[in-house]
Design a protein around this motif. Structure first.
Motif: not given
Ligand code: COA
Length: 150
Positions: A22, A29, A82, A90-94, A115-116, A120, A122, A126
């Motif tokens: 990603s 990553y 991840f 799409q809310g999966i991280g949440k 830790e991030t 990062n 996103p 989150l």
């Molecule tokens: C970071 C990560 C886990 C977020 O998961 P996700 O399923 O995309 O997040 P969600 O859809 O649940 O979003 C929840 C909130 O996160 C934030 N968010 C998610 N993606 C975002 C983006 N690209 N930019 C800014 N904010 C973002 C928003 O606040 C969002 O809330 P909203 O939809 O009401 O605006 C995902 O992007 C990911 O897997 N990234 C690659 C691996 C990684 O970075 N892991 C963390 C390592 S520490």
């Protein structure tokens, strides 16, 4: 969207991450043998939580892990999260965060940390959406540590 969340029961199921990647801005990553092997080292702790998300075709969507290997007592560490790029935003991280919080609460934890990287955004968004706040980690300055008090 029909996403199924399941507990990972076998260590080798973590291998699904092999080669998954990603990118966000300059951050890239990619899972390889070493990163996967390290992730497996916390799998057998009794209070660890390893979750996988799959779609309606049983294809891999996401993985996250939470374990209590953290130096402050009664803390859980959200070690890995991840989501496949096509399923991000799409809310999966949440949902995965919520499941980790439920798990930590079941073990009467005091807090969850994660830790991030500074880049990062996103993950930072989150964490903040889930009520985590930045925490000045005396042991790690190479990125941002977040903590949620339970
Ligand atoms: C970071 C990560 C886990 C977020 O998961 P996700 O399923 O995309 O997040 P969600 O859809 O649940 O979003 C929840 C909130 O996160 C934030 N968010 C998610 N993606 C975002 C983006 N690209 N930019 C800014 N904010 C973002 C928003 O606040 C969002 O809330 P909203 O939809 O009401 O605006 C995902 O992007 C990911 O897997 N990234 C690659 C691996 C990684 O970075 N892991 C963390 C390592 S520490």
């Amino acid at each position: 969207m029909n996403i199924k969340y399941s507990l990972i029961k076998k260590e080798e199921d973590i291998d699904i991450l092999q080669g998954k990647e990603s990118t966000f801005a300059n951050l890239h990553y990619k899972y390889n043998k070493e990163t996967i092997q390290f992730l497996k080292t916390h799998f057998y702790r009794q209070d660890s939580l390893y979750l996988v998300a799959t779609d309606e075709n049983n294809a891999f969507v996401a993985l996250c892990s939470l374990d209590s290997d953290w130096w402050e007592p009664h803390h859980f560490f959200l070690r890995e999260i991840f989501i496949m790029p096509s399923y991000q935003g799409q809310g999966i991280g949440k949902v995965l965060f919520e499941k980790c919080i439920d798990h930590a609460n079941q073990f009467q934890a005091k807090a969850i940390v994660t830790e991030t990287a500074f880049e990062n955004i996103p993950m930072q968004k989150l964490c903040e959406k889930m009520g985590f706040t930045r925490w000045d980690n005396p042991q790690w300055k190479e990125g941002i540590t977040y903590k949620l008090f339970l």
